[in-house]
Design a protein around this motif. Structure first.
Motif, PDB file in Angstrom:
ATOM      1  N   SER A   1      -7.894  21.748  -5.750  1.00 55.95           N
ATOM      2  CA  SER A   1      -7.852  23.036  -5.662  1.00 55.95           C
ATOM      3  C   SER A   1      -8.266  23.603  -7.381  1.00 55.95           C
ATOM      4  O   SER A   1      -7.869  22.571  -8.092  1.00 55.95           O
ATOM      5  N   ILE A   2      -7.377  24.809  -7.300  1.00 54.06           N
ATOM      6  CA  ILE A   2      -7.399  25.640  -8.292  1.00 54.06           C
ATOM      7  C   ILE A   2      -6.479  26.641  -8.591  1.00 54.06           C
ATOM      8  O   ILE A   2      -5.381  27.256  -7.613  1.00 54.06           O
ATOM      9  N   ASN A   3      -4.956  25.578  -9.475  1.00 52.38           N
ATOM     10  CA  ASN A   3      -4.380  26.092  -9.712  1.00 52.38           C
ATOM     11  C   ASN A   3      -3.813  28.025 -10.260  1.00 52.38           C
ATOM     12  O   ASN A   3      -4.109  27.676 -11.473  1.00 52.38           O
ATOM     13  N   PHE A   4      -3.903  28.564  -9.714  1.00 61.97           N
ATOM     14  CA  PHE A   4      -3.976  30.273 -10.291  1.00 61.97           C
ATOM     15  C   PHE A   4      -2.309  30.595 -10.342  1.00 61.97           C
ATOM     16  O   PHE A   4      -1.463  30.337  -9.572  1.00 61.97           O
ATOM     17  N   GLU A   5      -2.542  31.307 -11.784  1.00 61.68           N
ATOM     18  CA  GLU A   5      -1.410  31.942 -11.569  1.00 61.68           C
ATOM     19  C   GLU A   5      -1.282  33.102 -11.188  1.00 61.68           C
ATOM     20  O   GLU A   5      -2.080  34.143 -11.369  1.00 61.68           O
ATOM     21  N   THR A   6      -0.121  33.645 -10.339  1.00 64.20           N
ATOM     22  CA  THR A   6       0.140  35.370 -10.104  1.00 64.20           C
ATOM     23  C   THR A   6       0.274  36.327 -10.673  1.00 64.20           C
ATOM     24  O   THR A   6       1.625  36.011 -11.246  1.00 64.20           O
ATOM     25  N   LEU A   7      -0.685  36.810 -11.022  1.00 65.60           N
ATOM     26  CA  LEU A   7      -0.589  37.933 -12.303  1.00 65.60           C
ATOM     27  C   LEU A   7       0.313  39.442 -11.294  1.00 65.60           C
ATOM     28  O   LEU A   7       0.647  40.098 -12.134  1.00 65.60           O
ATOM     29  N   LYS A   8       0.167  39.434 -10.386  1.00 63.64           N
ATOM     30  CA  LYS A   8       0.767  40.984 -10.436  1.00 63.64           C
ATOM     31  C   LYS A   8       2.884  40.185  -9.629  1.00 63.64           C
ATOM     32  O   LYS A   8       3.020  41.619  -9.475  1.00 63.64           O
ATOM     33  N   ARG A   9       3.051  39.319 -10.108  1.00 64.87           N
ATOM     34  CA  ARG A   9       4.383  39.429  -9.866  1.00 64.87           C
ATOM     35  C   ARG A   9       5.447  39.454 -11.405  1.00 64.87           C
ATOM     36  O   ARG A   9       4.449  39.359 -12.558  1.00 64.87           O
ATOM     37  N   ARG A  10       6.790  40.065 -11.115  1.00 60.69           N
ATOM     38  CA  ARG A  10       6.813  41.139 -11.954  1.00 60.69           C
ATOM     39  C   ARG A  10       7.871  39.609 -13.399  1.00 60.69           C
ATOM     40  O   ARG A  10       7.069  39.607 -14.362  1.00 60.69           O
ATOM     41  N   GLU A  11       7.694  38.669 -12.151  1.00 62.96           N
ATOM     42  CA  GLU A  11       8.009  37.514 -13.763  1.00 62.96           C
ATOM     43  C   GLU A  11       6.689  36.722 -13.302  1.00 62.96           C
ATOM     44  O   GLU A  11       5.626  35.973 -12.915  1.00 62.96           O
ATOM     45  N   ARG A  12       6.526  35.678 -14.683  1.00 63.09           N
ATOM     46  CA  ARG A  12       5.339  35.006 -14.948  1.00 63.09           C
ATOM     47  C   ARG A  12       5.455  33.838 -14.449  1.00 63.09           C
ATOM     48  O   ARG A  12       6.903  33.450 -14.586  1.00 63.09           O
ATOM     49  N   GLY A  13       4.097  32.475 -14.655  1.00 59.62           N
ATOM     50  CA  GLY A  13       4.586  31.466 -14.570  1.00 59.62           C
ATOM     51  C   GLY A  13       4.954  31.028 -12.618  1.00 59.62           C
ATOM     52  O   GLY A  13       5.371  29.927 -12.316  1.00 59.62           O
ATOM     53  N   HIS A  14       3.692  31.683 -12.101  1.00 63.50           N
ATOM     54  CA  HIS A  14       4.622  32.056 -10.640  1.00 63.50           C
ATOM     55  C   HIS A  14       2.619  31.150  -9.869  1.00 63.50           C
ATOM     56  O   HIS A  14       1.674  32.184  -9.904  1.00 63.50           O
ATOM     57  N   ILE A  15       2.628  29.959  -9.445  1.00 60.92           N
ATOM     58  CA  ILE A  15       1.857  28.927  -9.395  1.00 60.92           C
ATOM     59  C   ILE A  15       1.677  28.926  -8.152  1.00 60.92           C
ATOM     60  O   ILE A  15       2.404  27.765  -7.117  1.00 60.92           O
ATOM     61  N   ARG A  16       0.050  29.333  -8.005  1.00 60.55           N
ATOM     62  CA  ARG A  16      -0.131  28.650  -6.196  1.00 60.55           C
ATOM     63  C   ARG A  16      -1.837  27.376  -6.162  1.00 60.55           C
ATOM     64  O   ARG A  16      -2.273  27.968  -6.894  1.00 60.55           O
ATOM     65  N   ALA A  17      -1.678  27.078  -5.390  1.00 58.13           N
ATOM     66  CA  ALA A  17      -2.086  25.720  -5.257  1.00 58.13           C
ATOM     67  C   ALA A  17      -3.732  26.102  -4.342  1.00 58.13           C
ATOM     68  O   ALA A  17      -2.748  26.442  -2.990  1.00 58.13           O
ATOM     69  N   VAL A  18      -4.668  26.691  -4.256  1.00 61.50           N
ATOM     70  CA  VAL A  18      -5.922  27.321  -3.693  1.00 61.50           C
ATOM     71  C   VAL A  18      -6.442  26.292  -3.228  1.00 61.50           C
ATOM     72  O   VAL A  18      -7.631  25.477  -4.382  1.00 61.50           O
ATOM     73  N   PRO A  19      -6.803  25.306  -2.917  1.00 63.60           N
ATOM     74  CA  PRO A  19      -7.701  24.269  -1.521  1.00 63.60           C
ATOM     75  C   PRO A  19      -9.143  25.076  -1.928  1.00 63.60           C
ATOM     76  O   PRO A  19      -9.230  26.513  -1.720  1.00 63.60           O
ATOM     77  N   VAL A  20     -10.621  24.467  -2.305  1.00 64.20           N
ATOM     78  CA  VAL A  20     -11.797  25.053  -2.716  1.00 64.20           C
ATOM     79  C   VAL A  20     -12.535  23.796  -2.179  1.00 64.20           C
ATOM     80  O   VAL A  20     -12.037  22.572  -2.652  1.00 64.20           O
ATOM     81  N   PRO A  21     -13.910  24.426  -2.293  1.00 66.79           N
ATOM     82  CA  PRO A  21     -14.637  23.096  -1.939  1.00 66.79           C
ATOM     83  C   PRO A  21     -14.900  22.063  -3.760  1.00 66.79           C
ATOM     84  O   PRO A  21     -14.914  22.886  -4.033  1.00 66.79           O
ATOM     85  N   ARG A  22     -15.062  21.099  -2.897  1.00 64.54           N
ATOM     86  CA  ARG A  22     -15.218  20.038  -3.585  1.00 64.54           C
ATOM     87  C   ARG A  22     -16.653  20.372  -4.910  1.00 64.54           C
ATOM     88  O   ARG A  22     -17.058  20.061  -5.154  1.00 64.54           O
ATOM     89  N   ARG A  23     -17.191  20.725  -3.936  1.00 67.91           N
ATOM     90  CA  ARG A  23     -18.815  20.968  -4.196  1.00 67.91           C
ATOM     91  C   ARG A  23     -19.234  21.948  -5.400  1.00 67.91           C
ATOM     92  O   ARG A  23     -19.784  22.430  -6.273  1.00 67.91           O
ATOM     93  N   LEU A  24     -17.632  22.794  -5.456  1.00 66.82           N
ATOM     94  CA  LEU A  24     -17.624  24.659  -6.447  1.00 66.82           C
ATOM     95  C   LEU A  24     -17.187  23.489  -7.502  1.00 66.82           C
ATOM     96  O   LEU A  24     -17.272  23.930  -8.521  1.00 66.82           O
ATOM     97  N   LEU A  25     -16.234  22.546  -7.315  1.00 67.19           N
ATOM     98  CA  LEU A  25     -15.735  21.898  -8.513  1.00 67.19           C
ATOM     99  C   LEU A  25     -16.546  21.210  -9.472  1.00 67.19           C
ATOM    100  O   LEU A  25     -16.970  21.646 -10.790  1.00 67.19           O
ATOM    101  N   TYR A  26     -17.602  20.807  -8.392  1.00 67.19           N
ATOM    102  CA  TYR A  26     -18.733  19.533  -9.944  1.00 67.19           C
ATOM    103  C   TYR A  26     -19.580  20.611  -9.881  1.00 67.19           C
ATOM    104  O   TYR A  26     -20.143  20.999 -11.140  1.00 67.19           O
ATOM    105  N   TYR A  27     -19.636  21.932  -9.776  1.00 69.12           N
ATOM    106  CA  TYR A  27     -20.563  23.106  -9.923  1.00 69.12           C
ATOM    107  C   TYR A  27     -19.978  23.260 -10.942  1.00 69.12           C
ATOM    108  O   TYR A  27     -20.650  24.677 -12.349  1.00 69.12           O
ATOM    109  N   LEU A  28     -18.533  23.926 -11.310  1.00 69.33           N
ATOM    110  CA  LEU A  28     -17.660  23.919 -12.171  1.00 69.33           C
ATOM    111  C   LEU A  28     -17.906  23.655 -13.453  1.00 69.33           C
ATOM    112  O   LEU A  28     -18.101  24.093 -14.455  1.00 69.33           O
ATOM    113  N   ASP A  29     -17.621  22.401 -13.191  1.00 65.48           N
ATOM    114  CA  ASP A  29     -18.075  20.649 -14.287  1.00 65.48           C
ATOM    115  C   ASP A  29     -19.825  21.349 -14.406  1.00 65.48           C
ATOM    116  O   ASP A  29     -19.255  21.301 -16.341  1.00 65.48           O
ATOM    117  N   ALA A  30     -20.537  21.220 -14.269  1.00 69.58           N
ATOM    118  CA  ALA A  30     -22.078  21.355 -14.503  1.00 69.58           C
ATOM    119  C   ALA A  30     -21.828  22.239 -15.899  1.00 69.58           C
ATOM    120  O   ALA A  30     -22.473  22.230 -17.087  1.00 69.58           O
TER     121      ALA A  30
END
Length: 207
Positions: free
Chosen positions: A65-94
Motif C-alpha cells: 500500500s501507499i499511506n497518504f496523509e489526507t490533506l483536506k481535513r482540518r487536523e493534520r496526521g490523518h493517514i489512510r492506507a490505499v492498496p496499489v498493484p505490486r507492479r506499481l511499487l516495482y516501477y516506483l522503486d525503479a
C-alpha cells in the motif's frame, strides 16, 4: 463537496475504464517521474497535493500500500492506507529508489517529486493530451473521479471507497452510485427490444 459527476453542459467529469487505461499507457510512454506521478494518481485516487507530499517512508512494501496523509481535513496526521498493484511499487522503486532511501532517515522523508502543484498539473495535462482525451476531462480531478467511479461500478463497498478517497462523510462518496454501471445497463436493455428490431431492420433513417 462535489454534487454531480457531470458539468453544467452534461459532460462527464470522470474517465471511463478504457480512457483510464489509455491515460496509463500514455504515462508509461512518457516515462520517468512523469509516469510514476500519473500512475500513482490514476491507481490510488489520491488528490494531486497528496501525491506531491509523498515520501519514501510512506510506501509500505509489506502491506502493498501507499499511506497518504489526507490533506483536506482540518487536523493534520490523518493517514489512510490505499492498496496499489505490486507492479506499481516495482516501477516506483525503479525510478525513485525508495527502498534504498527508506534506510536513510533523511532521504526517507524527502518528497518523491520536487515539483510545484502547477508543474504537476501541467505534466498530467500533457499526458492527457497524449492519450487524446477531450479537453473537458483532461484534468487531474478526472483521475480521482475515475478511481471512485470504477470502484463503485465494480461493487466495491462504499465504506471502502470512502476510506481510499479520504472522504470525511459517506454522503460525498455516494455520488459514485449515480453512475451507469454494467448492472444498470443490463436492466435498461430490457426496454430496448423494439428499438433494436427497428435499427436492425433499417426502418429508422435520417430525415
Amino acid at each position: 463537496m462535489v454534487t454531480s459527476l457531470h458539468d453544467s453542459r452534461g459532460r462527464r467529469k470522470y474517465l471511463l475504464p478504457e480512457e483510464r487505461k489509455q491515460f496509463l499507457q500514455a504515462a508509461l510512454e512518457a516515462g520517468g517521474k512523469t509516469a510514476t506521478f500519473c500512475a500513482v494518481l490514476a491507481l490510488s485516487g489520491a488528490r494531486i497535493s497528496e501525491v506531491l507530499a509523498l515520501t519514501s517512508e510512506q510506501i509500505d512494501d509489506e502491506n502493498g500500500s501507499i499511506n497518504f496523509e489526507t490533506l483536506k481535513r482540518r487536523e493534520r496526521g490523518h493517514i489512510r492506507a490505499v492498496p496499489v498493484p505490486r507492479r506499481l511499487l516495482y516501477y516506483l522503486d525503479a525510478v525513485h529508489r525508495y527502498r534504498a532511501a527508506q534506510s536513510d532517515p533523511r532521504q526517507a522523508r524527502a518528497h518523491l517529486w520536487s515539483w510545484s502543484r502547477t508543474t504537476a498539473w501541467r505534466r498530467v495535462k500533457t499526458v492527457m493530451r497524449l492519450a487524446q482525451h477531450p479537453s473537458y476531462i483532461a484534468k487531474p480531478k478526472s483521475l480521482r473521479h475515475a478511481f471512485g467511479a470504477e470502484a463503485a461500478m465494480s461493487n466495491v463497498p462504499l465504506t471502502m471507497i470512502k476510506k481510499w478517497l479520504g472522504h470525511a462523510r459517506l454522503e460525498t462518496t455516494e455520488i459514485y452510485t449515480t453512475l451507469v454501471g454494467k448492472e444498470e445497463r443490463t436492466l435498461a436493455q430490457r426496454t430496448w427490444g423494439m428499438a433494436d428490431d427497428l435499427f436492425n431492420s433499417g426502418a429508422l433513417h435520417d430525415g
